[in-house]
Scaffold this motif. Structure first.
Motif, PDB file in Angstrom:
ATOM      1  N   UNK A 196       7.713  19.070   2.233  1.00 44.37           N
ATOM      2  CA  UNK A 196       6.350  19.263   2.142  1.00 44.37           C
ATOM      3  C   UNK A 196       5.550  17.747   1.767  1.00 44.37           C
ATOM      4  N   UNK A 197       6.380  16.787   1.644  1.00 44.75           N
ATOM      5  CA  UNK A 197       5.523  15.679   1.615  1.00 44.75           C
ATOM      6  C   UNK A 197       6.302  14.368   2.051  1.00 44.75           C
ATOM      7  N   UNK A 198       5.569  13.292   2.486  1.00 49.15           N
ATOM      8  CA  UNK A 198       6.472  12.169   3.008  1.00 49.15           C
ATOM      9  C   UNK A 198       5.595  11.138   2.261  1.00 49.15           C
ATOM     10  N   UNK A 199       6.312  10.208   1.431  1.00 46.89           N
ATOM     11  CA  UNK A 199       5.635   9.075   0.957  1.00 46.89           C
ATOM     12  C   UNK A 199       6.387   7.582   1.488  1.00 46.89           C
ATOM     13  N   UNK A 200       5.608   6.736   1.439  1.00 48.17           N
ATOM     14  CA  UNK A 200       6.404   5.434   1.919  1.00 48.17           C
ATOM     15  C   UNK A 200       5.201   4.308   1.309  1.00 48.17           C
ATOM     16  N   UNK A 201       5.768   3.040   1.127  1.00 50.41           N
ATOM     17  CA  UNK A 201       5.011   1.932   1.173  1.00 50.41           C
ATOM     18  C   UNK A 201       5.092   1.138   2.250  1.00 50.41           C
ATOM     19  N   UNK A 202       4.010   0.258   2.422  1.00 50.30           N
ATOM     20  CA  UNK A 202       4.120  -0.631   3.406  1.00 50.30           C
ATOM     21  C   UNK A 202       3.721  -2.127   2.622  1.00 50.30           C
ATOM     22  N   UNK A 203       4.510  -2.786   2.471  1.00 55.13           N
ATOM     23  CA  UNK A 203       4.577  -4.288   1.841  1.00 55.13           C
ATOM     24  C   UNK A 203       4.851  -5.278   2.716  1.00 55.13           C
ATOM     25  N   UNK A 204       4.421  -6.352   2.739  1.00 49.80           N
ATOM     26  CA  UNK A 204       4.419  -7.619   3.723  1.00 49.80           C
ATOM     27  C   UNK A 204       4.713  -7.155   5.077  1.00 49.80           C
ATOM     28  N   UNK A 205       4.083  -6.002   5.594  1.00 44.55           N
ATOM     29  CA  UNK A 205       4.251  -5.623   7.053  1.00 44.55           C
ATOM     30  C   UNK A 205       5.499  -4.767   7.205  1.00 44.55           C
ATOM     31  N   UNK A 247       0.831  -1.019   0.102  1.00 44.07           N
ATOM     32  CA  UNK A 247       0.124   0.081   0.170  1.00 44.07           C
ATOM     33  C   UNK A 247       0.806   1.277  -0.039  1.00 44.07           C
ATOM     34  N   UNK A 248       0.598   2.273  -0.738  1.00 41.57           N
ATOM     35  CA  UNK A 248       1.175   3.303  -0.944  1.00 41.57           C
ATOM     36  C   UNK A 248       0.653   4.512  -0.150  1.00 41.57           C
ATOM     37  N   UNK A 249       1.499   5.251   0.796  1.00 31.53           N
ATOM     38  CA  UNK A 249       0.857   6.129   1.617  1.00 31.53           C
ATOM     39  C   UNK A 249       1.638   7.534   1.260  1.00 31.53           C
ATOM     40  N   UNK A 250       0.830   8.590   1.231  1.00 34.76           N
ATOM     41  CA  UNK A 250       1.280  10.138   1.083  1.00 34.76           C
ATOM     42  C   UNK A 250       0.831  10.807   2.250  1.00 34.76           C
ATOM     43  N   UNK A 251       1.755  11.524   2.932  1.00 33.24           N
ATOM     44  CA  UNK A 251       1.464  12.228   4.145  1.00 33.24           C
ATOM     45  C   UNK A 251       1.985  13.799   3.804  1.00 33.24           C
TER      46      UNK A 251
END
Length: 83
Positions: A13-22, A1-5
């Motif tokens: 100005x922005x933080x992005x990351x993925x949650x994959x396999x926990x 899942x891709x998250x933008x904050x």
């Protein structure tokens, strides 16, 4: 899942990351201190969201009440609350 904050109180100005396999992957910041963000991303990469948030929460930057690590922790906590 891709998250933008959209962080508050920091230079980025922005933080992005993925949650994959926990685990947290592909952390990136838009704006701010590039080298510090790359180091932060390398350290948090592969941790569970819970562990990364626990380690990063409460870190401050100079006179600010927050920091890039703290804002990443808040983004991870938001993800955990909303899953």
């Amino acid at each position: 899942m891709h998250i933008t904050y959209e962080p508050k109180g920091i230079c980025a100005r922005k933080v992005e990351f993925d949650i994959e396999d926990g685990v947290v992957k592909n952390i990136s910041f838009l704006g701010g201190c590039d080298g510090n963000h790359k180091g932060l991303a390398a350290l948090a990469e592969g941790m569970t969201p819970e562990e990364a948030a626990k380690r990063l929460r409460g870190i401050t930057c100079g006179p600010r009440d927050t920091s890039c690590p703290d804002q990443l922790a808040i983004a991870l906590e938001d993800f955990l609350k909303n899953q």
